[in-house]
Design a protein around this motif. Structure first.
Motif, PDB file in Angstrom:
ATOM      1  N   LEU A  62       0.823  -1.210   0.000  1.00 20.65           N
ATOM      2  CA  LEU A  62       0.000   0.000   0.000  1.00 20.65           C
ATOM      3  C   LEU A  62       0.861   1.265   0.000  1.00 20.65           C
ATOM      4  CD1 LEU A  62      -2.832  -1.088   2.435  1.00 20.65           C
ATOM      5  CD2 LEU A  62      -3.140  -0.350   0.052  1.00 20.65           C
ATOM      6  N   ARG A  63       1.956   1.248   0.730  1.00 26.05           N
ATOM      7  CA  ARG A  63       2.853   2.408   0.720  1.00 26.05           C
ATOM      8  C   ARG A  63       3.446   2.634  -0.664  1.00 26.05           C
ATOM      9  NH1 ARG A  63       6.060   2.031   6.514  1.00 26.05           N
ATOM     10  NH2 ARG A  63       4.351   2.932   7.721  1.00 26.05           N
ATOM     11  N   ASN A  64       3.831   1.541  -1.311  1.00 25.91           N
ATOM     12  CA  ASN A  64       4.357   1.656  -2.675  1.00 25.91           C
ATOM     13  C   ASN A  64       3.290   2.190  -3.630  1.00 25.91           C
ATOM     14  OD1 ASN A  64       6.897   0.746  -1.911  1.00 25.91           O
ATOM     15  ND2 ASN A  64       6.439  -1.380  -2.433  1.00 25.91           N
ATOM     16  N   LYS A  65       2.070   1.693  -3.485  1.00 22.82           N
ATOM     17  CA  LYS A  65       0.964   2.167  -4.319  1.00 22.82           C
ATOM     18  C   LYS A  65       0.709   3.643  -4.059  1.00 22.82           C
ATOM     19  CE  LYS A  65      -3.917   1.305  -5.309  1.00 22.82           C
ATOM     20  NZ  LYS A  65      -5.091   0.483  -4.994  1.00 22.82           N
ATOM     21  N   PHE A  66       0.714   4.040  -2.781  1.00 22.42           N
ATOM     22  CA  PHE A  66       0.485   5.431  -2.416  1.00 22.42           C
ATOM     23  C   PHE A  66       1.559   6.326  -3.041  1.00 22.42           C
ATOM     24  CE2 PHE A  66       0.443   9.184   0.221  1.00 22.42           C
ATOM     25  CZ  PHE A  66      -0.892   9.360   0.520  1.00 22.42           C
ATOM     26  N   GLU A  67       2.803   5.903  -2.968  1.00 20.17           N
ATOM     27  CA  GLU A  67       3.896   6.678  -3.561  1.00 20.17           C
ATOM     28  C   GLU A  67       3.721   6.816  -5.074  1.00 20.17           C
ATOM     29  OE1 GLU A  67       6.420   8.455  -2.365  1.00 20.17           O
ATOM     30  OE2 GLU A  67       5.792   8.035  -0.318  1.00 20.17           O
ATOM     31  N   ALA A  68       3.353   5.734  -5.742  1.00 18.81           N
ATOM     32  CA  ALA A  68       3.155   5.773  -7.191  1.00 18.81           C
ATOM     33  C   ALA A  68       2.000   6.706  -7.561  1.00 18.81           C
ATOM     34  CB  ALA A  68       2.892   4.367  -7.727  1.00 18.81           C
ATOM     35  N   ILE A 106      -7.301   9.230  -9.925  1.00 20.73           N
ATOM     36  CA  ILE A 106      -6.067   8.927  -9.193  1.00 20.73           C
ATOM     37  C   ILE A 106      -6.205   9.396  -7.744  1.00 20.73           C
ATOM     38  CG2 ILE A 106      -3.599   9.456  -9.014  1.00 20.73           C
ATOM     39  CD1 ILE A 106      -3.607   9.645 -12.131  1.00 20.73           C
ATOM     40  N   TRP A 107      -6.761  10.592  -7.561  1.00 23.21           N
ATOM     41  CA  TRP A 107      -6.951  11.114  -6.205  1.00 23.21           C
ATOM     42  C   TRP A 107      -7.859  10.190  -5.393  1.00 23.21           C
ATOM     43  CZ3 TRP A 107      -4.765  14.218  -2.905  1.00 23.21           C
ATOM     44  CH2 TRP A 107      -5.461  14.554  -1.748  1.00 23.21           C
ATOM     45  N   SER A 108      -8.915   9.715  -6.017  1.00 23.12           N
ATOM     46  CA  SER A 108      -9.833   8.801  -5.345  1.00 23.12           C
ATOM     47  C   SER A 108      -9.102   7.528  -4.924  1.00 23.12           C
ATOM     48  CB  SER A 108     -11.003   8.473  -6.263  1.00 23.12           C
ATOM     49  OG  SER A 108     -11.894   7.583  -5.651  1.00 23.12           O
ATOM     50  N   ASP A 109      -8.281   6.991  -5.815  1.00 19.97           N
ATOM     51  CA  ASP A 109      -7.484   5.799  -5.496  1.00 19.97           C
ATOM     52  C   ASP A 109      -6.518   6.092  -4.350  1.00 19.97           C
ATOM     53  OD1 ASP A 109      -8.776   4.468  -7.541  1.00 19.97           O
ATOM     54  OD2 ASP A 109      -7.095   4.616  -8.953  1.00 19.97           O
ATOM     55  N   TRP A 143      -4.953   5.480   1.314  1.00 18.34           N
ATOM     56  CA  TRP A 143      -4.678   6.105   2.596  1.00 18.34           C
ATOM     57  C   TRP A 143      -5.541   5.477   3.699  1.00 18.34           C
ATOM     58  CZ3 TRP A 143      -7.883   9.686   5.385  1.00 18.34           C
ATOM     59  CH2 TRP A 143      -7.247  10.280   6.474  1.00 18.34           C
ATOM     60  N   GLY A 144      -6.820   5.309   3.415  1.00 14.31           N
ATOM     61  CA  GLY A 144      -7.715   4.675   4.387  1.00 14.31           C
ATOM     62  C   GLY A 144      -7.296   3.249   4.708  1.00 14.31           C
ATOM     63  N   GLU A 145      -6.897   2.510   3.678  1.00 11.70           N
ATOM     64  CA  GLU A 145      -6.437   1.140   3.889  1.00 11.70           C
ATOM     65  C   GLU A 145      -5.153   1.124   4.717  1.00 11.70           C
ATOM     66  OE1 GLU A 145      -6.167  -0.413  -0.075  1.00 11.70           O
ATOM     67  OE2 GLU A 145      -8.319  -0.808  -0.197  1.00 11.70           O
ATOM     68  N   LEU A 146      -4.266   2.084   4.469  1.00 16.78           N
ATOM     69  CA  LEU A 146      -3.030   2.176   5.255  1.00 16.78           C
ATOM     70  C   LEU A 146      -3.329   2.439   6.722  1.00 16.78           C
ATOM     71  CD1 LEU A 146      -0.530   4.099   2.960  1.00 16.78           C
ATOM     72  CD2 LEU A 146      -0.070   1.979   4.186  1.00 16.78           C
ATOM     73  N   LEU A 147      -4.268   3.333   6.995  1.00  7.70           N
ATOM     74  CA  LEU A 147      -4.635   3.605   8.384  1.00  7.70           C
ATOM     75  C   LEU A 147      -5.196   2.358   9.063  1.00  7.70           C
ATOM     76  CD1 LEU A 147      -6.290   7.139   8.169  1.00  7.70           C
ATOM     77  CD2 LEU A 147      -3.978   6.551   8.917  1.00  7.70           C
TER      78      LEU A 147
END
Length: 85
Positions: A24-30, A58-61, A66-70
């Protein structure tokens, strides 16, 4: 013996959560990089050429990630407490 099996299961679940957190962090960074590039007006001849609907997706994704990371972070903290780590 049952306690050892339970601890092993908790450690396995923790490893799964930590792996998911890294993905998820990698996805968030991308996604963040895609947004920065998409909004960089120096990269577009005209502002009107910026694909706002695509950036909105992209913003929605990014928000979902972010929610999944939390949520994952909360799970990791809970598992660590249960394991006494």
């Amino acid at each position: 013996m049952a306690i050892n099996l339970e601890r092993a299961a908790l450690r396995g679940r923790l490893a799964e959560c930590e792996s998911a957190q890294m993905r998820l962090r990698n996805k968030f960074e991308a996604l963040s990089r895609m947004l920065r590039e998409g909004l960089n007006t120096a990269l577009h001849r005209e502002i009107e050429a910026i694909d706002i609907p695509q950036l909105a997706t992209i913003w929605s994704d990014l928000e979902v990630s972010w929610g999944e990371l939390l949520s994952i972070r909360s799970d990791i903290e809970r598992l660590n407490r249960e394991l006494g780590s």
